[in-house]
Motif scaffolding. Structure first.
Motif, PDB file in Angstrom:
ATOM      1  N   HIS A  21      -5.869  54.465  -9.138  1.00 18.72           N
ATOM      2  CA  HIS A  21      -4.737  53.500  -8.372  1.00 18.72           C
ATOM      3  C   HIS A  21      -4.862  54.341  -6.943  1.00 18.72           C
ATOM      4  O   HIS A  21      -4.679  53.698  -5.914  1.00 18.72           O
ATOM      5  CB  HIS A  21      -3.441  53.535  -8.842  1.00 18.72           C
ATOM      6  N   ALA A  22      -4.961  55.559  -6.829  1.00 23.22           N
ATOM      7  CA  ALA A  22      -5.085  56.368  -5.517  1.00 23.22           C
ATOM      8  C   ALA A  22      -6.266  56.154  -4.863  1.00 23.22           C
ATOM      9  O   ALA A  22      -6.124  55.812  -3.469  1.00 23.22           O
ATOM     10  CB  ALA A  22      -4.948  57.942  -5.952  1.00 23.22           C
ATOM     11  N   ALA A  23      -7.186  55.790  -5.833  1.00 25.81           N
ATOM     12  CA  ALA A  23      -8.521  55.633  -4.942  1.00 25.81           C
ATOM     13  C   ALA A  23      -8.480  54.443  -4.363  1.00 25.81           C
ATOM     14  O   ALA A  23      -8.978  53.965  -2.955  1.00 25.81           O
ATOM     15  CB  ALA A  23      -9.635  55.933  -6.094  1.00 25.81           C
ATOM     16  N   VAL A  24      -7.839  53.276  -5.005  1.00 23.74           N
ATOM     17  CA  VAL A  24      -7.881  51.940  -4.418  1.00 23.74           C
ATOM     18  C   VAL A  24      -6.897  51.939  -3.440  1.00 23.74           C
ATOM     19  O   VAL A  24      -7.429  51.236  -2.523  1.00 23.74           O
ATOM     20  CB  VAL A  24      -7.194  51.006  -5.490  1.00 23.74           C
ATOM     21  N   GLU A  25      -5.823  52.546  -3.463  1.00 25.45           N
ATOM     22  CA  GLU A  25      -4.842  52.474  -2.232  1.00 25.45           C
ATOM     23  C   GLU A  25      -5.471  53.290  -1.000  1.00 25.45           C
ATOM     24  O   GLU A  25      -5.392  52.942   0.229  1.00 25.45           O
ATOM     25  CB  GLU A  25      -3.705  53.412  -2.551  1.00 25.45           C
ATOM     26  N   LEU A  26      -6.147  54.329  -1.237  1.00 24.12           N
ATOM     27  CA  LEU A  26      -7.095  55.056  -0.264  1.00 24.12           C
ATOM     28  C   LEU A  26      -8.066  54.157   0.399  1.00 24.12           C
ATOM     29  O   LEU A  26      -8.113  54.086   1.775  1.00 24.12           O
ATOM     30  CB  LEU A  26      -7.779  56.338  -0.825  1.00 24.12           C
ATOM     31  N   ALA A  27      -8.748  53.461  -0.252  1.00 26.64           N
ATOM     32  CA  ALA A  27      -9.632  52.388   0.154  1.00 26.64           C
ATOM     33  C   ALA A  27      -9.114  51.297   1.023  1.00 26.64           C
ATOM     34  O   ALA A  27      -9.685  50.959   2.240  1.00 26.64           O
ATOM     35  CB  ALA A  27     -10.573  51.682  -0.869  1.00 26.64           C
ATOM     36  N   LYS A  28      -7.981  50.817   0.584  1.00 24.10           N
ATOM     37  CA  LYS A  28      -7.398  49.867   1.300  1.00 24.10           C
ATOM     38  C   LYS A  28      -6.720  50.532   2.872  1.00 24.10           C
ATOM     39  O   LYS A  28      -6.915  49.763   3.642  1.00 24.10           O
ATOM     40  CB  LYS A  28      -5.822  49.189   0.581  1.00 24.10           C
ATOM     41  N   ALA A  29      -6.397  51.643   2.786  1.00 23.34           N
ATOM     42  CA  ALA A  29      -5.668  52.318   3.720  1.00 23.34           C
ATOM     43  C   ALA A  29      -6.844  52.605   4.766  1.00 23.34           C
ATOM     44  O   ALA A  29      -6.798  52.232   5.972  1.00 23.34           O
ATOM     45  CB  ALA A  29      -5.196  53.698   3.432  1.00 23.34           C
ATOM     46  N   GLN A  30      -8.035  52.983   4.387  1.00 17.17           N
ATOM     47  CA  GLN A  30      -9.176  53.244   5.236  1.00 17.17           C
ATOM     48  C   GLN A  30      -9.615  51.978   5.649  1.00 17.17           C
ATOM     49  O   GLN A  30     -10.056  51.778   6.994  1.00 17.17           O
ATOM     50  CB  GLN A  30     -10.204  54.026   4.380  1.00 17.17           C
ATOM     51  N   GLU A  31      -9.616  50.618   5.088  1.00 15.20           N
ATOM     52  CA  GLU A  31     -10.078  49.698   5.655  1.00 15.20           C
ATOM     53  C   GLU A  31      -8.974  49.038   6.638  1.00 15.20           C
ATOM     54  O   GLU A  31      -9.355  48.561   7.734  1.00 15.20           O
ATOM     55  CB  GLU A  31     -10.032  48.631   4.468  1.00 15.20           C
ATOM     56  N   ALA A  32      -7.859  49.463   6.475  1.00 10.43           N
ATOM     57  CA  ALA A  32      -6.830  48.964   7.534  1.00 10.43           C
ATOM     58  C   ALA A  32      -7.067  49.818   8.821  1.00 10.43           C
ATOM     59  O   ALA A  32      -6.955  49.313   9.887  1.00 10.43           O
ATOM     60  CB  ALA A  32      -5.415  49.213   6.854  1.00 10.43           C
ATOM     61  N   LEU A  33      -7.238  51.099   8.690  1.00 13.60           N
ATOM     62  CA  LEU A  33      -7.637  51.886   9.768  1.00 13.60           C
ATOM     63  C   LEU A  33      -8.830  51.498  10.447  1.00 13.60           C
ATOM     64  O   LEU A  33      -8.879  51.149  11.866  1.00 13.60           O
ATOM     65  CB  LEU A  33      -7.732  53.298   9.209  1.00 13.60           C
ATOM     66  N   SER A  34      -9.865  51.214   9.937  1.00 11.42           N
ATOM     67  CA  SER A  34     -11.189  50.443  10.387  1.00 11.42           C
ATOM     68  C   SER A  34     -11.001  49.405  11.001  1.00 11.42           C
ATOM     69  O   SER A  34     -11.403  49.068  12.261  1.00 11.42           O
ATOM     70  CB  SER A  34     -12.209  50.377   9.349  1.00 11.42           C
ATOM     71  N   ASP A  35     -10.198  48.352  10.622  1.00 10.04           N
ATOM     72  CA  ASP A  35      -9.960  47.232  11.148  1.00 10.04           C
ATOM     73  C   ASP A  35      -8.858  47.436  12.335  1.00 10.04           C
ATOM     74  O   ASP A  35      -9.201  46.733  13.514  1.00 10.04           O
ATOM     75  CB  ASP A  35      -8.979  46.179  10.201  1.00 10.04           C
ATOM     76  N   ALA A  36      -7.971  48.303  12.431  1.00 13.98           N
ATOM     77  CA  ALA A  36      -7.397  48.326  13.465  1.00 13.98           C
ATOM     78  C   ALA A  36      -8.210  48.973  14.696  1.00 13.98           C
ATOM     79  O   ALA A  36      -8.274  48.708  15.838  1.00 13.98           O
ATOM     80  CB  ALA A  36      -6.040  49.082  13.434  1.00 13.98           C
ATOM     81  N   ALA A  37      -8.965  50.063  14.279  1.00  6.48           N
ATOM     82  CA  ALA A  37      -9.844  50.571  15.218  1.00  6.48           C
ATOM     83  C   ALA A  37     -10.939  49.617  15.863  1.00  6.48           C
ATOM     84  O   ALA A  37     -11.131  49.535  17.156  1.00  6.48           O
ATOM     85  CB  ALA A  37     -10.637  51.799  14.700  1.00  6.48           C
ATOM     86  N   ASN A  38     -11.130  48.604  15.049  1.00  7.63           N
ATOM     87  CA  ASN A  38     -12.209  47.734  15.628  1.00  7.63           C
ATOM     88  C   ASN A  38     -11.535  46.882  16.765  1.00  7.63           C
ATOM     89  O   ASN A  38     -12.166  46.657  17.604  1.00  7.63           O
ATOM     90  CB  ASN A  38     -12.764  46.771  14.483  1.00  7.63           C
ATOM     91  N   ARG A  39     -10.396  46.251  16.319  1.00  4.58           N
ATOM     92  CA  ARG A  39      -9.481  45.417  17.096  1.00  4.58           C
ATOM     93  C   ARG A  39      -9.168  46.312  18.509  1.00  4.58           C
ATOM     94  O   ARG A  39      -9.387  45.880  19.713  1.00  4.58           O
ATOM     95  CB  ARG A  39      -8.525  44.942  16.449  1.00  4.58           C
ATOM     96  N   ARG A  40      -8.978  47.727  18.210  1.00  3.88           N
ATOM     97  CA  ARG A  40      -8.828  48.432  19.468  1.00  3.88           C
ATOM     98  C   ARG A  40      -9.836  48.526  20.433  1.00  3.88           C
ATOM     99  O   ARG A  40      -9.819  48.052  21.798  1.00  3.88           O
ATOM    100  CB  ARG A  40      -8.027  49.761  19.150  1.00  3.88           C
ATOM    101  N   ASP A  41     -11.115  48.789  19.765  1.00  2.00           N
ATOM    102  CA  ASP A  41     -12.269  48.745  20.522  1.00  2.00           C
ATOM    103  C   ASP A  41     -12.423  47.500  21.232  1.00  2.00           C
ATOM    104  O   ASP A  41     -12.920  47.521  22.425  1.00  2.00           O
ATOM    105  CB  ASP A  41     -13.525  49.352  19.802  1.00  2.00           C
ATOM    106  N   HIS A  42     -12.332  46.338  20.657  1.00  2.00           N
ATOM    107  CA  HIS A  42     -12.902  45.088  21.189  1.00  2.00           C
ATOM    108  C   HIS A  42     -11.680  44.901  22.468  1.00  2.00           C
ATOM    109  O   HIS A  42     -12.316  44.435  23.703  1.00  2.00           O
ATOM    110  CB  HIS A  42     -12.499  44.160  20.216  1.00  2.00           C
TER     111      HIS A  42
END
Length: 245
Positions: free
Chosen positions: A133-154
């Motif tokens: 469960h922790a691995a799934v939650e970590l993957a979700k958090a990393q995906e959210a971080l990546s999405d926010a970083a991409n939107r920031r970069d654009h």
């Protein structure tokens, strides 16, 4: 200070450029994605910590399981040895009694150890599920971080395009102004944020304050090439047909 009225009107273009540059700079520092990224980074770190804690607990349980299994194997080996001695018929009555007593003790010990091992295995299974469960939650958090970083970069890329265009426009405008006029503009802009504005309908465009009669009278009697400033905010007031003088 005097300056050609046409040159003074050019100050409005410079002020527009500087206002947009200021907005771009403010936008760079206050992008909502920056706050998202900060929160997402905290979330990722929290979940990484949870994953490490889970892995540590699993490691501790695995070591305990191995220790328990080793102890069970030792008890079983002792039992096998005692049974072999009993089966061999080479022991006297007292030794036989002692061996039988020891076997009973070993059997109870083995049962206890096996119960403890079962409990350990159940705990390990629960911890392993928590880890998944922790691995799934970590993957979700990393995906959210990546999405926010991409939107920031654009967003930053778009702002950089505007910044570059406006900076180029500013570089072309600056040589138009006499040194003293530009120095006054820059000084006021550094202090107040706006260096020049349009005097429209008897109101300063920088501070939005309506000029009183005495100020209007004074400015009305000033030559068109005279540079006038707002008594309230100090901004250069550019006069046009909209000024209401």
């Amino acid at each position: 200070m005097k300056a050609d009225p046409a040159v003074q009107r050019k100050l409005l273009e410079l002020a527009d450029v500087d206002a947009e540059l200021a907005r771009v700079d403010h936008r760079r520092r206050t992008l909502p994605e920056l706050a998202e990224i900060a929160e997402a980074e905290k979330s990722v770190q929290t979940r990484k910590d949870a994953k490490v804690a889970n892995e540590t607990t699993l490691g501790d349980l695995d070591r305990e399981v191995k220790r328990q299994e080793k102890e069970i194997d030792a008890v079983r080996a002792r039992e096998d040895r005692d049974r072999a001695l009993l089966a061999g018929g080479t022991v006297n009555a007292k030794q036989m009694t002692d061996l039988e007593h020891e076997l009973n003790t070993l059997e109870r010990r083995q049962a206890t150890l096996e119960d403890e091992l079962l409990e350990l295995m159940e705990r390990r299974e629960a911890v392993e599920l928590d880890g998944q469960h922790a691995a799934v939650e970590l993957a979700k958090a990393q995906e959210a971080l990546s999405d926010a970083a991409n939107r920031r970069d654009h967003a930053l890329a778009d702002l950089e395009t505007v910044w570059a265009r406006r900076t180029e426009e500013r570089a072309k405008l600056v040589p138009v102004f006499p040194e003293q006029l530009l120095a006054l503009y820059e000084r006021v802009r550094a202090q107040r944020g706006i260096g020049a504005s349009l005097l429209r309908a008897r109101r300063c465009g920088a501070c939005r304050i309506e000029l009183d009669r005495s100020a209007i009278s004074r400015i009305s009697g000033t030559a068109a090439d005279e540079v006038v400033t707002c008594d309230e905010c100090g901004a250069i007031m550019v006069r046009t047909a909209e000024s209401g003088l």
